[in-house]
Design a protein around this motif. Structure first.
Motif, short mmCIF file in Angstrom:
data_model
loop_
_atom_site.label_atom_id
_atom_site.label_comp_id
_atom_site.label_asym_id
_atom_site.label_seq_id
_atom_site.Cartn_x
_atom_site.Cartn_y
_atom_site.Cartn_z
N ASP A 20 19.30 95.25 81.47
CA ASP A 20 20.33 96.20 82.19
C ASP A 20 20.91 97.78 81.28
O ASP A 20 20.00 97.83 80.35
N ASP A 65 23.73 98.29 80.88
CA ASP A 65 24.81 98.38 80.16
C ASP A 65 25.05 98.48 78.67
O ASP A 65 24.51 97.31 77.78
N THR A 66 25.59 99.33 77.82
CA THR A 66 24.57 99.47 75.83
C THR A 66 25.83 97.70 75.37
O THR A 66 24.59 97.72 74.80
N LYS A 67 26.87 97.89 76.28
CA LYS A 67 27.63 96.47 75.30
C LYS A 67 26.63 95.24 76.07
O LYS A 67 26.97 94.32 74.87
N LEU A 68 26.00 95.32 76.24
CA LEU A 68 24.88 94.30 76.33
C LEU A 68 23.73 93.89 75.36
O LEU A 68 22.90 92.91 75.21
N SER A 69 23.62 95.21 74.60
CA SER A 69 22.32 94.98 73.98
C SER A 69 21.86 94.89 72.99
O SER A 69 22.81 94.86 72.13
N LYS A 88 22.11 91.50 73.37
CA LYS A 88 22.80 89.44 73.19
C LYS A 88 21.24 89.21 73.47
O LYS A 88 20.63 89.99 73.33
#
Lengths: 212, 212
Positions: free
Chosen positions: A115, A117-121, A123
């Protein structure tokens, strides 16, 4: 086995495979084309024609050996090999695909999600890591990837798909709502256009109301 | 307009609709079947044949009026009416569908998700409530529901589908990996079998390797 088999026949094969799998679960060893016909609600002659494309499998008067037919169709569909999948787009749809254990039983193993979206990195989904899209070149250099599933918005789908192809991906399972424009026409693409499917449903709703 | 139109033609209509929508976005007002043909990579004669099923729309020498054709195909596909959808199964796939804004632009509005997992009760996805499956009878008594999307495991799919039909649902968008056995055959069903789609992809991978 070298003659061209129509995509219409190919589209019907997974359904045979599914019904044969259910028969195995029920302990059925042999089935006639007539019995299979009444289960699957297609004509027995359609079944015989379809399976004749691949050399038959049936024995006159004996019906089909369920296990054998199941395995042969599996081989025809390439299910005797493992296919590694990466998923591009780790939103709900990408995560739904990663979570679906059934694919693994068919030999389709998801080995990474990507992805932007760095927020998902960092996970993980069912143990499968979500990586950032700019890590994909390294990933493809070190992992065998057979299929890329595109569960991303259509806006960048062409660009990302062509990048993947340049990096050696040869098959794309495309959920983006666009016909991909690929520079390499030998790439195998299978589309899942959910909006198109909804429109077909709504056409058939309108039609069924008219028939009432 | 009363003659039977083949499902093969109907399957192609959403693609016309999508391309015409793109043409409108680009400000194109008229297009010949030849131009549309080269864009869509189908023959011009196929385009003329397909659209003749619905009475033509084209004017010899003038091509098609893009906006008019777009709207007419929309009407044929039932997109001039709003369709309310409920989603049965609020896991990843159900949530992905609820989150996908594009369906709403086509008139498909998701008004509720249902699950049996009490941990999900009271949650909302994009403002859409997740309710418990035992609330569905009340919900259907007080809401107009046109389509039920089944994004639940196949084990209980038949039972739930038949319950929904008894409560008045007439159309099912089925993601469960099973051919539904419905007691009422007038119900409209559209299947999205993701495993089948993967198997077709893997067949075409095997085939393309043989051709190399």
């Amino acid at each position: 086995m070298n003659k061209e088999i129509s995509q219409a026949v190919i589209r019907r094969m997974p359904r045979y495979y599914r019904y044969l799998g259910e028969l195995i679960d029920e302990g059925v060893e042999r089935i006639s084309s007539n019995e299979l016909s009444s289960r699957m609600k297609v004509t027995a002659s359609q079944i015989r024609q379809d399976l004749n494309n691949f050399g038959g499998f049936g024995q006159q008067g004996y019906g089909y050996n369920v296990q054998y037919l199941y395995e042969e169709i599996g081989k025809i569909m390439g299910l005797n090999e493992q296919h590694n999948i990466i998923v591009i787009g780790a939103g709900n749809l990408g995560q739904a695909i990663a979570n679906y254990m059934k694919f693994e039983k068919l030999g389709f193993v998801i080995i990474g999600l990507f992805d932007v979206d760095t927020k998902l990195s960092g996970k993980k989904i069912r143990g499968i890591p979500i990586l950032m899209l700019d890590e994909i070149e390294d990933f493809l250099a070190t992992h065998k990837v057979d299929i890329a599933a595109l569960t991303m918005p259509k806006k960048n789908a062409d660009e990302v798909a062509n990048q993947l192809v340049q990096l050696g991906v040869h098959a794309i399972w495309n959920f983006a709502h666009v016909d991909l424009e690929l520079l390499d026409e030998s790439v195998v693409v299978e589309n899942v256009h959910l909006s198109d499917s909804l429109m077909q449903l709504s056409y058939n709703i309108v039609k069924s109301k008219k028939e009432l």
